[in-house]
Design a protein around this motif. Structure first.
Motif, PDB file in Angstrom:
ATOM      1  N   THR A 130      -6.649   0.388   0.778  1.00  0.00           N
ATOM      2  CA  THR A 130      -6.753  -1.072   0.878  1.00  0.00           C
ATOM      3  C   THR A 130      -8.026  -1.462   1.618  1.00  0.00           C
ATOM      4  N   SER A 187     -11.205  -3.486   0.223  1.00  0.00           N
ATOM      5  CA  SER A 187     -11.636  -4.723   0.871  1.00  0.00           C
ATOM      6  C   SER A 187     -13.135  -4.701   1.171  1.00  0.00           C
ATOM      7  N   THR A 197     -15.513  -7.635  -0.418  1.00  0.00           N
ATOM      8  CA  THR A 197     -16.336  -8.524   0.422  1.00  0.00           C
ATOM      9  C   THR A 197     -17.789  -8.546  -0.046  1.00  0.00           C
TER      10      THR A 197
END
Length: 179
Positions: free
Chosen positions: A65, A69, A73
């Motif tokens: 995860t 992420s 981003t």
């Protein structure tokens, strides 16, 4: 089989280390490569520091995860995610000593268009050699060199980060070894 052994080693390391040091930080470093095999390097906002993307893992976050992420981003999706190393980084800075676990992966861009996330001033795509010239911290370059020279192995080792005459320095405390 190799991946199972690495996972077992991580868990064993965590159990032993947790008895010695209460809150050891875990940092995931991601070596992102584009279709020209160039490495993504980023400038941390309001600093002269250039690094590869990464993040400190939180207690509520799973590794995958966290890596996803990082990619999101920056506005990209990743493919070919691969574990390359599990390293200890010891720091000696201004009378403070700390140890963190550094887990290093590589991945290729699958899709997307680069955007600047909060805290990042600039993104560059550079050849591995040019990237190593720009990266601010010698310990990152030592790890990148080993991984890029021997990409089919998973590496371990221990590095020391320190400052000498206001310059960042690093040395290998435990020679890199294949896991």
């Amino acid at each position: 089989m190799k991946k199972i052994i690495v996972v077992i080693l991580i868990f064993l390391f965590h159990s032993v280390k947790a008895q010695v040091e209460k809150d050891i930080a875990i940092f995931h470093r991601l070596l992102i490569l584009n279709s020209q095999n160039e490495l993504m390097v980023v400038n941390i906002e309001n600093t002269d520091f250039w690094v590869t993307p990464g993040l400190y893992q939180t207690k509520k976050q799973h590794s995958k995860t966290g890596l996803d992420s990082i990619a999101s981003t920056y506005g990209i999706e990743l493919k070919n995610l691969k574990l390359h190393g599990i390293f200890l980084l010891q720091r000696e800075l201004n009378e403070k000593h700390s140890t963190s676990l550094r887990i290093v992966y590589s991945a290729n861009i699958k899709d997307g268009k680069i955007k600047l996330p909060n805290g990042i001033a600039e993104v560059k795509w550079l050849s591995k050699n040019k990237a190593k010239e720009l990266i601010s911290f010698p310990h990152i370059n030592m790890i990148i060199e080993k991984i890029m020279t021997h990409p089919d192995e998973i590496w371990g080792g221990t590095l020391l980060q320190f400052k000498e005459n206001d310059n960042w320095k690093a040395k290998i405390l435990e020679e890199f070894y294949a896991l």
